[in-house]
Design an enzyme around this catalytic site. Structure first.
Site, PDB file in Angstrom:
ATOM      1  N   ARG A 282      -0.532  62.733  73.573  1.00  0.00           N
ATOM      2  CA  ARG A 282       0.849  63.099  73.238  1.00  0.00           C
ATOM      3  C   ARG A 282       1.634  63.341  74.534  1.00  0.00           C
ATOM      4  O   ARG A 282       1.304  64.234  75.321  1.00  0.00           O
ATOM      5  CB  ARG A 282       0.829  64.376  72.388  1.00  0.00           C
ATOM      6  CG  ARG A 282       2.164  65.079  72.258  1.00  0.00           C
ATOM      7  CD  ARG A 282       3.021  64.520  71.161  1.00  0.00           C
ATOM      8  NE  ARG A 282       4.374  65.085  71.238  1.00  0.00           N
ATOM      9  CZ  ARG A 282       5.493  64.348  71.250  1.00  0.00           C
ATOM     10  NH1 ARG A 282       5.425  63.031  71.167  1.00  0.00           N
ATOM     11  NH2 ARG A 282       6.674  64.931  71.298  1.00  0.00           N
TER      12      ARG A 282
ATOM     13  N   ASP B 299      12.178  52.348  74.351  1.00  0.00           N
ATOM     14  CA  ASP B 299      11.666  53.596  73.777  1.00  0.00           C
ATOM     15  C   ASP B 299      12.486  54.742  74.346  1.00  0.00           C
ATOM     16  O   ASP B 299      12.845  54.733  75.531  1.00  0.00           O
ATOM     17  CB  ASP B 299      10.179  53.776  74.153  1.00  0.00           C
ATOM     18  CG  ASP B 299       9.565  54.998  73.493  1.00  0.00           C
ATOM     19  OD1 ASP B 299       8.576  55.526  74.034  1.00  0.00           O
ATOM     20  OD2 ASP B 299      10.059  55.434  72.423  1.00  0.00           O
TER      21      ASP B 299
ATOM     22  N   GLU C 269       8.567  63.215  67.958  1.00  0.00           N
ATOM     23  CA  GLU C 269       7.217  63.107  67.382  1.00  0.00           C
ATOM     24  C   GLU C 269       7.153  62.259  66.119  1.00  0.00           C
ATOM     25  O   GLU C 269       6.289  62.463  65.260  1.00  0.00           O
ATOM     26  CB  GLU C 269       6.643  64.507  67.065  1.00  0.00           C
ATOM     27  CG  GLU C 269       5.820  65.062  68.197  1.00  0.00           C
ATOM     28  CD  GLU C 269       5.180  66.400  67.873  1.00  0.00           C
ATOM     29  OE1 GLU C 269       3.969  66.436  67.595  1.00  0.00           O
ATOM     30  OE2 GLU C 269       5.917  67.409  67.901  1.00  0.00           O
TER      31      GLU C 269
ATOM     32  N   GLN D  13      14.053  64.218  70.875  1.00  0.00           N
ATOM     33  CA  GLN D  13      14.619  65.562  70.734  1.00  0.00           C
ATOM     34  C   GLN D  13      16.134  65.500  70.868  1.00  0.00           C
ATOM     35  O   GLN D  13      16.697  64.534  71.380  1.00  0.00           O
ATOM     36  CB  GLN D  13      14.045  66.503  71.801  1.00  0.00           C
ATOM     37  CG  GLN D  13      12.608  66.948  71.552  1.00  0.00           C
ATOM     38  CD  GLN D  13      11.592  65.878  71.846  1.00  0.00           C
ATOM     39  OE1 GLN D  13      11.814  65.030  72.709  1.00  0.00           O
ATOM     40  NE2 GLN D  13      10.488  65.881  71.131  1.00  0.00           N
TER      41      GLN D  13
ATOM     42  N   THR E 255       4.158  55.779  70.330  1.00  0.00           N
ATOM     43  CA  THR E 255       2.872  55.201  69.925  1.00  0.00           C
ATOM     44  C   THR E 255       3.069  53.733  69.550  1.00  0.00           C
ATOM     45  O   THR E 255       2.257  52.873  69.910  1.00  0.00           O
ATOM     46  CB  THR E 255       2.264  55.994  68.759  1.00  0.00           C
ATOM     47  OG1 THR E 255       2.284  57.381  69.077  1.00  0.00           O
ATOM     48  CG2 THR E 255       0.838  55.562  68.480  1.00  0.00           C
TER      49      THR E 255
END
Lengths: 523, 383
Positions: free
Chosen positions: B190, B218, B49, B222, B54
């Site tokens: 998201r 990309d 996150e 996590q 994005t």
């Protein structure tokens, strides 16, 4: 004989030491065999450390007996050669105590998992030092009081508490083993525990007898020699029999040194006898896949699941689909078979859920904790929330790309071939005709094989660190330079110079080359 | 692959065509081999996150064809999922907070409790229903409940996504039967990334001549996803490391015992020390500045252990700038601590970004592009 009985170096002493060395080598070979020969990846966590600690403890134990009881002739002039180092510390907390504590830790795990049906509340790395504390305290106490004589023997009033401590730990192991004796283990866990108890109890028996005889009849030299020979022999047998990987890694316990043919390592599903586990049967339905169907429904079909899994693996996101697959296997085990359910659940947790696991899945902390703190490892919905979360993840990341991928094309091709396969086999020769030469069934199979290679090539592109050129070269050679008899396709017609240029290190990053070839193949 | 041209075959029309095809293949192979050498590899790295995906979407919008209608429509289910999951997190969070002391403010009204249970049930399913007017109204009503607002105020203790406010404010539009997501909706949506995704693009310069060709990767952020990063570490031109500077009071999705900023610090340190990145340029994107500037005035920086030495100096815009400069300085110090003396020559730049803002991303990437071109020229000995 007189001097060697007291100072060591008798022929029987050397025989005993040789047996001990042989025993250690056998132990090391047995423990490393699955990893060196079958190239099994090493486990993490207690599944790795406890067997390693057992081996170290075994070595310490044997060495302590050799050094403390005058097997070899040497001057005890240095502090590290003193009786207290070997007969107290290395024999106790670092030897026998550590060995039996490892087994107690493993039996404790088994008790919690199979009887309480939950994961142990205390992790092994905390439990083991905890149960070793009495040995450390005892050794420190003896070291302080210094009761050992010149022959490293304790006085009579010291031997009772020492033997009691040894016996107590065997009794604790006996207690845990008794508590799980009713469980129908699938692997050799219970057998290994009973063996360990039997041999360690025998060892204590031999030791006490040897001690008593030595103390009472220290003038009988042959008795000293025989008793210490028996002690080291029993200890050598103990360390070999005591070692087991069945508790930590049940699948590995099936790998034996005796088997000549290479053992194909089974999945846990196969090892547990789950029906059709790992097999792709001809009876599996050829599903007409509709992308608008929910993904979790489509994944129930094994062929589709394997295709999707291969695609996910190529995107380095395969762990979620593998997890789905194994949870699906778990679902085949009846609810009234708790032992097998526990094995499978534990396997899934160790492989996918625990932080740092080999194929750790991308789930939230809460869901992970829900699974790790469950009070019922047999619960049918143990992994449901995790599965839901992962299917959402897979849907959002992979599903769309899968439908336009080579893997789906290959899947459709295979499905088409299976559908038409029977009709085609009945036909003796030509099935296509036209601008291209006659193509037989062989060519259609080749096309499928080619598509397999292309899919594999696409997978290689994703793995940047791999030598993409090398892999492409291999496939190219397989198709062009080393054509198997009958495995040749008439298209594309590439010139020999083109072929050799590509092989010698041309452009491999482009699936263009292969996609162009694919387009040239007869449809 | 295929039969070689047999010398014994007569040249037929088919053979001529086949040779032409082979020649075409050869030409394309040469072309691609040459092109491959000039492709610059960029990695988007960072904790979960942090805004990597994005930025990835923004690059697609800026330098590729963007999103067509089919792609935009494919995000409807994603946005629906975001809304249901968020409302579930808030409702379940309010129940959790209600069990503790001083809990009366987290107790929902009777009717809203029923709605909450219903929405929580929907949120736990595998397939979500399409958001309609009725559901949107229920969600809107639940959102307005003071208990949910109080829970939202403590959203840093839960895993409330940053897009919450945006989607809740636009519920009416999102629940329209003919709803087609806008680009902005897609940027806010998201999706936790798993595995590796790549695109190839060329930022066209103002003179419209083609510039460098970049291949951008990309990845998931996590912990379980990071073991896959190693497959991408060879031959990297630049690492774009994203750090969400607003997350100094939040915990990880995958480990609620760990502070996100501390995780980012350790991750950045680890990435800097990778042997493969000896000559790799590092572009540090201090991201989510928009959320940071709203938060820093109410939540002190020193709640994070790494920033425990921070002392606020004023209020308003000045304080925001001061706080930002402090964080930037901490990252710069970390960079130099983690960089061996033989690596100090590698490029290191820090950028303030708001990944949702296309203008900011465009401007930032232009600077990145210039930096990398300059580096390439320097390495080629032309500067």
């Amino acid at each position: 004989m007189a001097s060697c009985a007291v100072r060591g170096g008798c022929p029987s002493d050397y025989v005993a030491v040789s047996i001990a060395i042989f025993s250690m080598i056998s132990l090391i070979v047995r423990s490393t065999f699955p990893f060196l020969i079958h190239k099994v990846p090493s486990a993490k966590g207690s599944a790795f450390w406890i067997p390693v600690i057992q081996i170290i403890a075994s070595f310490n134990f044997l060495l302590s007996i050799v050094m403390a009881i005058n097997f070899l002739k040497y001057e005890k002039s240095h502090w590290w050669l003193s009786c207290y180092v070997w007969a107290v510390w290395f024999e106790g907390p670092l030897g026998f105590g550590l060995l039996i504590s490892c087994r107690i830790a493993q039996a404790f795990q088994l008790y919690y998992v199979f009887v309480k049906r939950r994961l142990p509340p205390i992790r092994s790395h905390m439990f083991l030092p905890l149960i070793l504390l009495p040995w450390v305290a005892g050794a420190a106490f003896i070291h302080g009081k210094k009761p050992l004589n010149y022959r490293c023997h304790l006085g009579t009033h010291w031997i009772i508490p020492v033997v009691s401590l040894h016996t107590l730990y065997v009794a604790v192991l006996l207690g845990f083993t008794g508590a799980i004796r009713h469980i129908e283990f699938r692997f050799d866990e219970l057998r290994d525990l009973w063996q360990g108890i039997l041999v360690s109890a025998s060892l204590i028996g031999v030791w006490v007898s040897a001690y008593i005889l030595n103390e009472i009849h220290d003038e009988i030299l042959w008795l000293q020699v025989v008793s210490r020979f028996m002690l080291l022999l029993t200890a050598s047998i103990l360390v070999l029999v005591f070692f087991s990987i069945s508790i930590s890694q049940p699948l590995l316990s099936q790998i034996s040194l005796r088997k000549r043919e290479p053992l194909e390592l089974k999945t846990m599903g196969q090892a547990l006898g789950i029906p059709d586990s790992g097999l792709l049967l001809h009876t599996e339905e050829a599903v007409d896949v509709d992308p608008s169907e929910p993904l979790d429904k489509l994944l129930l079909n094994k062929r589709f699941r394997q295709s999707f899994m291969a695609f996910a693996d190529s995107c380095l996101a395969g762990e979620s689909v593998h997890f789905f697959d194994e949870v699906h296997e778990l679902g085949k085990i009846p609810v009234d078979d708790p032992v097998r359910r526990i094995y499978m659940a534990r396997h899934i947790i160790n492989k996918y859920i625990i932080s740092g696991a080999a194929m750790e899945v991308n789930i939230s902390h809460r869901i992970r904790q829900e699974i790790l703190t469950t009070t019922d490892l047999t619960h049918p919905d143990l992994f449901t929330n995790a599965l839901n979360e992962l299917i959402q993840l897979v849907k959002m990341n992979l599903a769309k790309d899968y439908w336009s991928s080579m893997y789906f094309i290959k899947f459709k091709e295979e499905a088409r071939m299976r559908c038409c396969g029977q009709e085609m086999e009945e036909m003796s020769g030509t099935i296509f005709q036209g601008d291209f030469p006659k193509i037989t069934m062989l060519h259609t199979r080749n096309k499928l094989r080619f598509v397999n290679c292309l899919a594999g090539y696409c997978k290689a592109i994703s793995h940047e660190v791999m030598n993409v050129r090398f892999r492409s070269r291999f496939w190219f050679e397989e198709w062009q330079i080393n054509p198997f008899p009958g495995f040749r396709i008439d298209v594309p017609r590439m010139s020999s110079s083109t072929c050799s240029r590509v092989i010698s290190g041309g452009c491999f990053s482009s699936g263009f080359l292969f996609s162009k070839v694919f387009l040239l193949l007869p449809q | 692959m295929g039969l070689l041209c047999s010398k014994n075959r007569h040249c037929t029309e088919a053979d001529t065509e086949e040779n032409a095809q082979a020649a075409e293949i050869e030409r394309r192979i040469e072309q691609e081999t040459k092109a491959e050498k000039h492709i610059q590899k960029l990695l988007l790295l960072g904790a979960g996150e942090s805004g990597k995906s994005t930025i990835f979407k923004q690059i697609k919008l800026l330098f590729q064809t963007g999103f067509d209608e089919t792609e935009l429509k494919s995000y409807v289910s994603v946005i629906d999922a975001n809304i249901y999951q968020t409302i579930k997190i808030l409702y379940d969070g309010s129940k959790e907070f209600a069990q503790n002391a001083d809990s009366s403010k987290y107790i929902l009204s009777g009717e809203n409790k029923i709605i909450g249970e219903k929405l929580s049930e929907i949120g736990s399913k595998l397939d979500y229903p399409r958001l309609n007017r009725e559901l949107a109204e229920e969600i809107g009503n639940l959102w307005k409940d003071s208990a949910i607002q109080e829970t939202y105020a403590r959203g840093n203790e839960l895993q409330v996504p940053d897009c919450t406010n945006y989607f809740i404010e636009n519920l009416q539009r999102l629940s329209d039967a003919n709803y087609v997501p806008t680009k902005e909706d897609v940027l806010y949506a998201r999706v936790r990334t798993t595995g590796v995704v790549e695109i190839q693009f060329s930022p066209v310069g103002e003179n419209k001549k083609s510039g460098e060709v970049y291949r951008l990767f990309d990845v998931g952020g996590q912990r379980n996803e990071r073991r896959k990063w190693i497959h991408l570490f060879e031959g990297v031109t630049a690492v774009i490391f994203c750090a969400a500077i607003n997350e100094y009071d939040q915990t990880l999705f995958e480990d609620e015992q760990k502070n996100r900023m501390m995780e980012t610090k350790e991750l950045f340190d680890w990435v800097l020390k990778q042997p493969c990145f000896e000559k790799t340029s590092f572009m540090l994107f201090l991201n989510k500045f928009d959320i940071f500037e709203a938060k820093v005035l109410t939540v002190p920086l020193n709640v994070c252990e790494w920033f425990k030495g921070y002392q606020p100096v004023s209020t308003g815009k000045q304080e925001i700038e001061h706080a930002y400069e402090y964080i930037k300085k901490k990252f710069e110090e970390l960079y130099f601590q983690s960089t061996a003396p033989d690596r100090v020559d590698r490029v290191f730049k820090v950028y303030r970004t708001t990944a949702l803002d296309q203008k900011v991303v465009k401007k930032t990437f232009k600077l990145v592009d210039e930096t990398l071109r300059r580096r390439n020229l320097f390495e080629a000995g032309l500067l």
